[in-house]
Enzyme design. Structure first.
Site, PDB file in Angstrom:
ATOM      1  CB  SER A  60      14.426  -2.610  41.777  1.00 16.58           C
ATOM      2  OG  SER A  60      14.197  -2.226  43.118  1.00 16.58           O
ATOM      3  CG  ASP A 110      21.514  -2.507  35.347  1.00 16.98           C
ATOM      4  OD1 ASP A 110      22.108  -1.419  35.378  1.00 16.98           O
ATOM      5  OD2 ASP A 110      20.273  -2.604  35.351  1.00 16.98           O
ATOM      6  CG  HIS A 156      -3.096  36.294  43.541  1.00 21.14           C
ATOM      7  ND1 HIS A 156      -2.820  36.525  44.863  1.00 21.14           N
ATOM      8  CD2 HIS A 156      -2.479  37.278  42.842  1.00 21.14           C
ATOM      9  CE1 HIS A 156      -2.055  37.602  44.977  1.00 21.14           C
ATOM     10  NE2 HIS A 156      -1.833  38.082  43.744  1.00 21.14           N
ATOM     11  CG  ASP A 177      16.025   2.579  29.907  1.00 20.52           C
ATOM     12  OD1 ASP A 177      16.709   1.529  30.033  1.00 20.52           O
ATOM     13  OD2 ASP A 177      15.139   2.889  30.731  1.00 20.52           O
ATOM     14  CD  GLU A 226      16.534  -1.102  34.996  1.00 23.35           C
ATOM     15  OE1 GLU A 226      16.637  -1.684  36.071  1.00 23.35           O
ATOM     16  OE2 GLU A 226      16.787   0.128  34.875  1.00 23.35           O
ATOM     17  CD  GLU A 227      17.438   3.478  34.989  1.00 27.66           C
ATOM     18  OE1 GLU A 227      16.804   3.362  36.051  1.00 27.66           O
ATOM     19  OE2 GLU A 227      18.668   3.334  34.912  1.00 27.66           O
ATOM     20  NE  ARG A 234      14.077   1.435  45.231  1.00 20.28           N
ATOM     21  CZ  ARG A 234      14.500   1.447  43.964  1.00 20.28           C
ATOM     22  NH1 ARG A 234      14.750   0.312  43.323  1.00 20.28           N
ATOM     23  NH2 ARG A 234      14.629   2.569  43.322  1.00 20.28           N
ATOM     24  CB  THR A 274       2.126  34.816  45.731  1.00 23.55           C
ATOM     25  OG1 THR A 274       1.940  35.675  44.598  1.00 23.55           O
ATOM     26  CG2 THR A 274       3.177  35.411  46.637  1.00 23.55           C
ATOM     27  CG  HIS A 289      19.302   6.320  39.171  1.00 19.04           C
ATOM     28  ND1 HIS A 289      18.063   5.855  39.522  1.00 19.04           N
ATOM     29  CD2 HIS A 289      19.800   5.402  38.315  1.00 19.04           C
ATOM     30  CE1 HIS A 289      17.838   4.709  38.924  1.00 19.04           C
ATOM     31  NE2 HIS A 289      18.899   4.404  38.183  1.00 19.04           N
TER      32      HIS A 289
HETATM   33  N1  BES Z   1      21.175  -0.221  37.668  1.00 21.88           N
HETATM   34  C1  BES Z   1      19.988  -0.021  38.415  1.00 21.88           C
HETATM   35  C2  BES Z   1      19.703  -1.117  39.398  1.00 21.88           C
HETATM   36  C3  BES Z   1      20.557  -0.995  40.616  1.00 21.88           C
HETATM   37  C4  BES Z   1      20.440   0.138  41.388  1.00 21.88           C
HETATM   38  C5  BES Z   1      21.403  -1.972  40.937  1.00 21.88           C
HETATM   39  C6  BES Z   1      21.216   0.268  42.496  1.00 21.88           C
HETATM   40  C7  BES Z   1      22.188  -1.834  42.053  1.00 21.88           C
HETATM   41  C8  BES Z   1      22.085  -0.706  42.828  1.00 21.88           C
HETATM   42  C9  BES Z   1      18.811   0.070  37.472  1.00 21.88           C
HETATM   43  O1  BES Z   1      19.095   0.727  36.294  1.00 21.88           O
HETATM   44  C10 BES Z   1      17.750   0.861  38.156  1.00 21.88           C
HETATM   45  O2  BES Z   1      17.969   1.949  38.553  1.00 21.88           O
HETATM   46  N2  BES Z   1      16.590   0.286  38.291  1.00 21.88           N
HETATM   47  C11 BES Z   1      15.457   0.951  38.789  1.00 21.88           C
HETATM   48  C12 BES Z   1      14.309   0.005  38.625  1.00 21.88           C
HETATM   49  C13 BES Z   1      12.987   0.556  39.059  1.00 21.88           C
HETATM   50  C14 BES Z   1      12.537   1.651  38.134  1.00 21.88           C
HETATM   51  C15 BES Z   1      11.974  -0.553  39.068  1.00 21.88           C
HETATM   52  C16 BES Z   1      15.647   1.315  40.244  1.00 21.88           C
HETATM   53  O3  BES Z   1      16.211   0.546  41.025  1.00 21.88           O
HETATM   54  O4  BES Z   1      15.238   2.418  40.614  1.00 21.88           O
HETATM   55 ZN    ZN Z   2      20.653   0.250  35.392  1.00 18.66          ZN
END
Ligand code: BES
Ligand code: ZN
Length: 475
Positions: free
Chosen positions: A416, A194, A227, A99, A165-166, A342, A329, A444
């Site tokens: 993550s 990843d 409004h 995804d 995953e996302e 995080r 408005t 992203h």
């Molecule tokens: N590929 C990323 C994880 C990642 C992000 C690794 C930055 C190294 C650096 C993964 O696809 C991702 O974006 N994961 C999400 C997980 C979240 C929704 C729990 C993230 O980190 O926002």
């Molecule tokens: Zn990823």
């Protein structure tokens, strides 16, 4: 030392085919967070399954049921693939996700996000190119290049590729638990591609990620949008309340203002502190990947610690807000603010949530508003830290040296990947993150890309790793 040259040569000769494979994958807009794209996520899963089968692998699709909280949506399938079944070989479990994050040309992309575009510097632009379609396909490319080079794949490959995953890997933990003594039973080590290098030149191996607790605050009051000329000054406004509440979470220097959060963070030991200096990373690398010089900290060490080792809180957006160009408005009747923290050792998911919920309730109460506030947990995944004194890491370091001629940095990630911890806890096997992309890939973000060099050399790296890990873990 494994004899890898025929394999490497084959990867070079097949590069055009590998790029076509990525082009096909990028063309499927498998955005897991958008309801209307769910069929594309499923289509992407089936496409990937087809690719594995075409290479002679076997695939079992695991349906994950309905999406919790959004029961009108089926979760996309988890793909359990297998390549090779030799009891004398080591079993390496690969994880990745098919995804992607949302993307629209109008967000500011220079080219259509779902049409792979290769520029004059061989940068391959497209949503998912680096996160995570390129790296996932890297594993398939590695299989194909082995076959065409007539080189035996030295391990059995187990594959677990998911489509949520996302969105916090919805549904996957249950599958892993259910399959731990079945499909995953013989796993010896786990490898995930990843994540990204810290800069643009030096590869790294990654032994930790931060967790992610994602929340929303919903504030509603009026029966419908109003409004602002007719009703402004007569009603409590949900957006005014929400902005106040969201303004109380973090200061402009990134300091989290929620009481008790800091106390949950494990102090950095002197031994740990010494790890950051030797990492090949400069403030310039940071500025390059930020696309700007708006960094908070002065030194590389501080910047790295705040990325890898300290928690952070980010505000992501407000649903229901008026956000299109022009002036309207309106008083929005209901708004939902979204933010996430995080997390790092030793922050426990529930402890953090308790503090956040109390903070939100206290801040809202201070407003003495007649509006209604609801606090929601969207998804939570815990941080993960691995022991890098393990043959899995030794093998990967050797593979990096073989392909790139340098010793990798050992890093932790700010982003993550919820499943890392689930694999570690449930399968009790060592997990390694072996990145393909670089810090400037803009995962992203708009204009996400993967450099051709990282894709092709990265494919060599993933294949080489399999040889070294087979050697390190010889049965
Ligand atoms: N590929 C990323 C994880 C990642 C992000 C690794 C930055 C190294 C650096 C993964 O696809 C991702 O974006 N994961 C999400 C997980 C979240 C929704 C729990 C993230 O980190 O926002
Ligand atoms: Zn990823």
């Amino acid at each position: 030392m494994p004899h890898l040259d025929p394999y490497f040569k084959q990867v070079d000769s097949l590069q055009d085919a590998f790029i076509e494979r990525l082009r096909e994958a990028v063309a499927i807009p498998s955005i897991s967070s958008e309801d209307a794209r769910r069929p594309d996520v499923v289509k992407m899963g089936h496409w990937l399954a087809g690719q594995i089968k075409a290479l002679g692998g076997t695939v079992e699709l695991r349906e994950l049921g309905k999406q919790p909280g959004r029961e009108h949506l089926d979760l996309p399938p988890c793909i359990l693939g297998r390549y090779g079944n030799d009891p004398n070989k080591v079993n390496v479990l690969l994880y990745g996700h098919y995804d992607v994050q949302p993307a629209q040309k109008s967000d500011g992309w220079a080219t259509d996000p779902f049409t792979l575009h290769i520029d004059e510097k061989d940068r391959m632009y497209g949503r998912g190119s680096t996160d995570d379609k390129g790296p996932v396909l890297g594993w398939l490319n590695a299989i194909e290049a082995h076959q065409k080079a007539g080189v035996d794949v030295p391990v059995n490959l187990l594959m677990c590729f998911e489509g949520m995953e996302e969105n916090g890997s919805e549904g996957l933990d249950d599958t892993i638990r259910a399959e731990k003594d079945k499909f995953f039973k013989d796993t010896d080590v786990i490898c995930i591609s990843d994540n990204y290098w810290l800069g643009t030149e030096k590869p790294c191996l990654t032994y930790g990620v931060r967790g992610c607790n994602y929340y929303s605050v919903e504030i509603s009051g009026p029966g419908q949008d109003l409004h602002s000329g007719v009703y402004g000054g007569t009603t409590h406004e949900p957006m005014t309340d929400l902005v106040r509440v969201m303004n109380s979470f973090v200061d402009p220097d990134g300091k989290i203002l929620i009481k008790g959060i800091d106390e949950l963070v494990a102090p950095i030991t002197a031994q740990e502190d010494a790890l950051y200096g030797p990492i090949a990373f400069t403030m310039q690398d940071l500025h390059e990947s930020l696309g700007s010089t708006v960094s908070i900290h002065e030194t590389k060490e501080e910047a790295l610690k705040h990325k890898m080792r300290y928690p952070s809180l980010s505000l992501h957006g407000i649903e229901g807000a008026f956000y299109t160009p022009g002036a309207k408005t309106v008083i929005p009747a209901k708004v939902i603010g979204k933010f996430s923290i995080r997390t790092v050792p030793n922050m426990e998911i529930d402890e953090v949530t308790k503090l956040v919920e109390k903070h939100v309730n206290d801040e809202f109460a201070k407003l003495k508003s007649k509006n209604t506030m609801k606090f929601h947990i969207v998804h939570c995944g815990k941080w993960w830290v691995e022991d890098f004194n393990h043959p899995n890491y030794t093998a990967a370091a050797k593979a990096v040296e073989r392909v790139y001629g340098v010793k990798p940095d050992m890093t932790r990630e700010g982003g993550s990947i919820p499943v890392t911890l689930t694999f570690q806890e449930e399968l009790k096997k060592n997990v390694l993150l072996l990145p393909m992309g670089s810090s400037t890939d803009a995962a992203h973000s708009i204009n996400e890309k993967l450099d051709k060099r990282n894709y092709i050399e990265g494919t060599k790296l993933l294949g080489a790793y399999l040889h070294y890990v087979a050697g390190e873990l010889k049965k």
